[in-house]
Design an enzyme around this catalytic site. Structure first.
Site: not given
Ligand code: 13P
Length: 247
Positions: A9-11, A94, A96, A164, A170, A210, A231-232
């Site tokens: 997920n590149w966000k 998600h 967020e 999640e 994050g 994470s 994510g990251g």
């Molecule tokens: P991180 O891997 O950066 O913690 O993000 C997880 C995430 O929100 C994937 O959708």
């Protein structure tokens, strides 16, 4: 029986240039993966990333979509627009989006049903806040998110669930293998109750929060964890190490 599924997920990260470069680097690294692989990217990058991933085993997905077919919804994207570019997966709900953009279990439900109707595979995100976990409310929160968010789905095996825990996103603070396993087993059990026990055995449930090149093996070794939503670590070639967790 369940094929593992690792998705990024590149966000709100990357550009056409940096995204194309990363996909070019990833392609040879993930080509022998034993799992399904996808990168969910910002909508405006979909055409260019789709082109970059051509001829590879990397599917390109979206990060959100609206439930209406079309209409006066400024700034939104419809399922048909995603399908125009051969998108297969779309992240829905998600944390967020729940936290910053007013997403609720009801709107998650509308988006999920619309994605399925259009033939897309929704990756539906659920998970508790830190405060909810500390107050012993994790199961109650998941019960509500699953019951309302997945209401009315005919074939539950056509969706992917991403567990999640919000406190792990994050933050660098991953759920332990045991916490993730225990909670995902609970989600699977709940799917069995709300839908059917056989579907619960089939549905793909990912862990997200994470997850990285260092902790992916332990998480993926858990019997109920079928994949990751990353994510990251999906913004770098570490993503390939996660995809190759079994090697
Ligand atoms: P991180 O891997 O950066 O913690 O993000 C997880 C995430 O929100 C994937 O959708």
């Amino acid at each position: 029986m369940r094929k593992p599924f690792i998705a990024g997920n590149w966000k709100m990260n990357m550009t056409v240039a940096s995204g194309t470069k990363l996909i070019e680097e990833l392609k040879p690294l993930v080509k022998d993966a034993n799992c399904d692989v996808a990168l969910c990217v910002p909508a405006i990058l979909i055409p260019a990333m789709k082109k970059a991933a051509e001829g590879s085993n990397i599917e390109i997905g979206a990060e959100n979509m609206h439930w209406a077919k079309s209409g006066a919804f400024t700034g939104e994207i419809s399922a048909d627009m995603l399908k125009d570019y051969g998108v297969k997966y779309v992240i829905i709900g998600h944390s967020e989006r729940r936290q910053y953009f007013g997403e609720t279990d009801e709107t998650v439900n509308k988006r999920t049903l619309a994605a399925l109707e259009a033939g897309l595979t929704p990756i539906v995100c659920v998970g508790e806040l830190l405060e909810e976990r500390e107050n012993g409310k994790t199961e109650a929160v998941l019960d509500r998110q699953l019951k309302v968010g997945l209401n009315g789905i005919e074939d539950i095996t056509k969706i992917v669930i991403a567990y999640e825990p919000v406190w792990a996103i994050g933050t660098g603070k991953t759920a332990t293998d045991e916490q993730a396993q225990e909670t995902i087993a609970y989600i699977r059990k709940k799917i069995g109750e709300l839908f059917c026990p056989k579907c619960a055995e089939k549905i793909i449930i990912q862990y997200g929060g994470s997850m990285n090149a260092g902790n992916c093996k332990g998480l993926m070794a858990q019997p109920d964890i079928d994949g990751g939503l990353i994510g990251g670590a999906s913004l770098k070639t570490d993503f390939a190490t996660i995809v190759n967790f079994d090697k």
